[in-house]
Every structure is written in C-alpha cells, then in structure tokens.
Design a protein around this motif. Structure first.
Motif, PDB file in Angstrom:
ATOM      1  N   THR A  81       0.840  -1.195   0.000  1.00  0.00           N
ATOM      2  CA  THR A  81       0.000   0.000   0.000  1.00  0.00           C
ATOM      3  C   THR A  81       0.875   1.244   0.000  1.00  0.00           C
ATOM      4  O   THR A  81       2.045   1.205   0.390  1.00  0.00           O
ATOM      5  CB  THR A  81      -0.945   0.023   1.211  1.00  0.00           C
ATOM      6  N   GLY A  82       0.304   2.353  -0.457  1.00  0.00           N
ATOM      7  CA  GLY A  82       1.089   3.578  -0.582  1.00  0.00           C
ATOM      8  C   GLY A  82       2.196   3.415  -1.603  1.00  0.00           C
ATOM      9  O   GLY A  82       3.294   3.958  -1.450  1.00  0.00           O
ATOM     10  N   ALA A  83       1.910   2.672  -2.683  1.00  0.00           N
ATOM     11  CA  ALA A  83       2.950   2.287  -3.641  1.00  0.00           C
ATOM     12  C   ALA A  83       3.077   3.249  -4.814  1.00  0.00           C
ATOM     13  O   ALA A  83       3.802   2.950  -5.763  1.00  0.00           O
ATOM     14  CB  ALA A  83       2.674   0.876  -4.161  1.00  0.00           C
ATOM     15  N   SER A  84       2.405   4.390  -4.765  1.00  0.00           N
ATOM     16  CA  SER A  84       2.467   5.317  -5.897  1.00  0.00           C
ATOM     17  C   SER A  84       3.748   6.130  -5.933  1.00  0.00           C
ATOM     18  O   SER A  84       4.060   6.766  -6.939  1.00  0.00           O
ATOM     19  CB  SER A  84       1.257   6.261  -5.877  1.00  0.00           C
ATOM     20  N   SER A  85       4.512   6.122  -4.842  1.00  0.00           N
ATOM     21  CA  SER A  85       5.758   6.891  -4.805  1.00  0.00           C
ATOM     22  C   SER A  85       6.564   6.468  -3.590  1.00  0.00           C
ATOM     23  O   SER A  85       6.130   5.656  -2.775  1.00  0.00           O
ATOM     24  CB  SER A  85       5.475   8.404  -4.720  1.00  0.00           C
ATOM     25  N   GLY A  86       7.768   7.032  -3.479  1.00  0.00           N
ATOM     26  CA  GLY A  86       8.574   6.921  -2.276  1.00  0.00           C
ATOM     27  C   GLY A  86       8.850   5.508  -1.808  1.00  0.00           C
ATOM     28  O   GLY A  86       9.214   4.617  -2.590  1.00  0.00           O
ATOM     29  N   ILE A  87       8.671   5.286  -0.509  1.00  0.00           N
ATOM     30  CA  ILE A  87       9.010   4.014   0.109  1.00  0.00           C
ATOM     31  C   ILE A  87       8.191   2.870  -0.476  1.00  0.00           C
ATOM     32  O   ILE A  87       8.729   1.791  -0.766  1.00  0.00           O
ATOM     33  CB  ILE A  87       8.834   4.101   1.636  1.00  0.00           C
ATOM     34  N   GLY A  88       6.910   3.073  -0.657  1.00  0.00           N
ATOM     35  CA  GLY A  88       6.064   2.005  -1.197  1.00  0.00           C
ATOM     36  C   GLY A  88       6.499   1.572  -2.581  1.00  0.00           C
ATOM     37  O   GLY A  88       6.560   0.366  -2.883  1.00  0.00           O
ATOM     38  N   ALA A  89       6.807   2.540  -3.438  1.00  0.00           N
ATOM     39  CA  ALA A  89       7.268   2.208  -4.785  1.00  0.00           C
ATOM     40  C   ALA A  89       8.587   1.445  -4.724  1.00  0.00           C
ATOM     41  O   ALA A  89       8.793   0.469  -5.471  1.00  0.00           O
ATOM     42  CB  ALA A  89       7.419   3.484  -5.606  1.00  0.00           C
ATOM     43  N   ALA A  90       9.493   1.867  -3.836  1.00  0.00           N
ATOM     44  CA  ALA A  90      10.790   1.199  -3.715  1.00  0.00           C
ATOM     45  C   ALA A  90      10.627  -0.228  -3.207  1.00  0.00           C
ATOM     46  O   ALA A  90      11.333  -1.143  -3.660  1.00  0.00           O
ATOM     47  CB  ALA A  90      11.700   1.999  -2.786  1.00  0.00           C
ATOM     48  N   ILE A  91       9.702  -0.445  -2.274  1.00  0.00           N
ATOM     49  CA  ILE A  91       9.446  -1.800  -1.776  1.00  0.00           C
ATOM     50  C   ILE A  91       8.960  -2.692  -2.911  1.00  0.00           C
ATOM     51  O   ILE A  91       9.434  -3.824  -3.087  1.00  0.00           O
ATOM     52  CB  ILE A  91       8.411  -1.771  -0.639  1.00  0.00           C
ATOM     53  N   ALA A  92       8.007  -2.194  -3.700  1.00  0.00           N
ATOM     54  CA  ALA A  92       7.482  -2.976  -4.811  1.00  0.00           C
ATOM     55  C   ALA A  92       8.585  -3.314  -5.813  1.00  0.00           C
ATOM     56  O   ALA A  92       8.672  -4.445  -6.312  1.00  0.00           O
ATOM     57  CB  ALA A  92       6.354  -2.208  -5.500  1.00  0.00           C
ATOM     58  N   GLN A  93       9.440  -2.360  -6.109  1.00  0.00           N
ATOM     59  CA  GLN A  93      10.526  -2.590  -7.061  1.00  0.00           C
ATOM     60  C   GLN A  93      11.494  -3.651  -6.563  1.00  0.00           C
ATOM     61  O   GLN A  93      11.906  -4.538  -7.315  1.00  0.00           O
ATOM     62  CB  GLN A  93      11.268  -1.278  -7.323  1.00  0.00           C
TER      63      GLN A  93
END
Length: 268
Positions: A16-28
């Motif tokens: 969740t919160g994956a549209s930018s920042g920490i969430g995006a980095a976790i998904a990557q």
C-alpha cells in the motif's frame, strides 16, 4: 479463480502507498527478487505507470486502486489483488498521511482522516487478508511505522496517535499469530526523503522545523532514501522460516565530517 500453487521464490505481494517513495521502492525490490507485486494507492495512475515499467523489465506487477478511508475500496483491493497473482503471501502496510498541526488546533475531521489512513484502514486490510494467510499456514505482514513512536515530535499529534496504534496492533498480532506460520513485523524508519510533507505550505514547514529544533529533534541534515527503508522490509519478509524479525529501526547516518589529523604531541 485460476489455481496458484505456493512457491517459496514466487510469493504474491501487496504494497500500500505504492504510488511513490518508500512504497514504490518496496514494490521494485520485491519484484526484482521474482515476487509478483500488486501496487495499491489512491493515485492508481502512478501505480499503473510503475507496474508497466516493472512488466517491461520482465517482472509480474499490477496496479489496483486503494482508498484506505473507504471500507469498500479496501475489500475490493484485497479481492482483486488475490485474483491477479494468487492469494497474498506478503502484505506491506506502508500508506501514510501526515498534516502538521497541534492536537488542540486540529479539526476533528482532519484528525480522524489521519487516523483512518494510518491505522484504521490498515486494520481493515489486515482483516481482509490475514485470515486467509492463517488458513494457508504461511504469510508475512509488515507495518511501516515511524520513529515518532520512539521520539515524539510536536505538531504531529494525529500521525503519532495513529503510528502508536499501528505498532500496538502489530505487537498484539505477533502474539496472536504465533504458531500459525504467519509473521507480523514492524519497520520503523526515521526522517526520510519522500513526497510526504511536500504539500505543506512554506509557513508550515518553517513552523515544524523551528519546533523540532527547539526540542532538539534535528541532529543533522541526513535523510533516508526510499530504497534504504525498502531494504529493511525486504530483509524482514525474506528471512527463512523459523526466524522472525519483529522490529527493524532504520535511521539516517549523519554525513561524514572530515577531521584533520593532528600528530601526537601537537595541539591546536
């Protein structure tokens, strides 16, 4: 729903919160390890852009809209996420919202919204996902909180209230889930360089910095990068079975200061 067989190197993940920042980095980072990822946020178009980039790189990724203030949206997210890659085996609750204001000056609706996004919406998603993990006997849940739990900061009362609640919730889950095969952990980052706070006015930023300086809460100008926090999350969920990382604290290191060498016997 198609059949998805469990595989230790292919664990469906929702962030969740994956549209930018920490969430995006976790998904990557988790996608790069071979895990299919579902990115959730209100700004679903940004999640879709990142998912497309991940797919172009050969990874499995999808975007699903998620509004943690809407119980219907939470339920749909959990259902759609499981339909894309199979039953979720990793859930990273990372979404957050913070608005700087003194507790007594915060409109109750604004206070409630911050608690909803940072705590109540997270619990609704846990309710939708974790029982299935327990039934299957495997899973990892990570709640990304904040070092405000350890070091209180003025003008962040609603955010602090919610993050304290999130950690309390995680601690209770750790006891409740023991022996089920499902692990719950906390990743607690310090000051980070993300989009959080970029919508504050210049006056609000100045007030926050002045207050934090007054209480000695700003020791240096170092800040965590999103990838720094993501690596902690990745470490937590990739621990072998039989190992449980319950809490990882991540703080920025102060910039190195060059010191001039003074030979013994000399003074300056």
């Amino acid at each position: 729903m198609p059949r998805f067989d469990p595989h230790p190197e292919r664990r469906p993940v929702a962030v969740t919160g994956a549209s930018s920042g920490i969430g995006a980095a976790i998904a990557q980072q988790l996608a790069a390890l071979g895990h299919p990822v579902v990115l959730g946020a209100r700004r679903v178009e940004r999640c879709e852009d990142l998912a497309a980039t991940l797919r172009a790189d050969g990874h499995e990724a999808a975007a699903v809209a998620l509004d943690l203030t809407d119980d219907g949206s939470v339920a749909r997210f959990a259902e759609e996420a499981a339909a894309v890659h199979g039953p979720l085996e990793v859930l990273v609750s990372n979404a957050g919202e913070v608005w700087p204001q003194a507790v007594h000056a915060t409109d109750p609706a604004t206070f409630t919204r911050q608690v909803q996004v940072n705590l109540l919406g997270a619990q609704a998603l846990l309710h939708a996902v974790v029982p299935g993990m327990v039934e299957r006997g495997r899973g990892d849940v990570v709640l990304v909180t904040s070092d405000v739990v350890r070091a209180p900061r003025p003008l962040m009362g609603a955010y602090m209230t919610a993050k304290h609640g999130a950690e309390g919730m995680a601690r209770a889950m750790q006891m409740e889930l023991e022996g089920t095969g499902v692990r719950a952990g906390i990743v607690r980052p310090g000051p980070s360089s993300t989009e959080q706070g970029t919508t504050w006015s210049e006056g609000e930023v100045v007030e926050v910095v002045d207050e934090w300086n007054r209480w000695g809460l700003i020791r240096h100008d170092g800040a965590l990068r999103p990838g720094d926090v993501a690596r902690a999350v990745t470490a937590m969920v990739t621990q072998p079975r039989g190992t449980h990382l319950t809490l990882i604290e991540v703080e920025p290191e102060a910039p190195a200061v060059r010191r001039t060498h003074v030979p013994r016997g000399e003074h300056r």
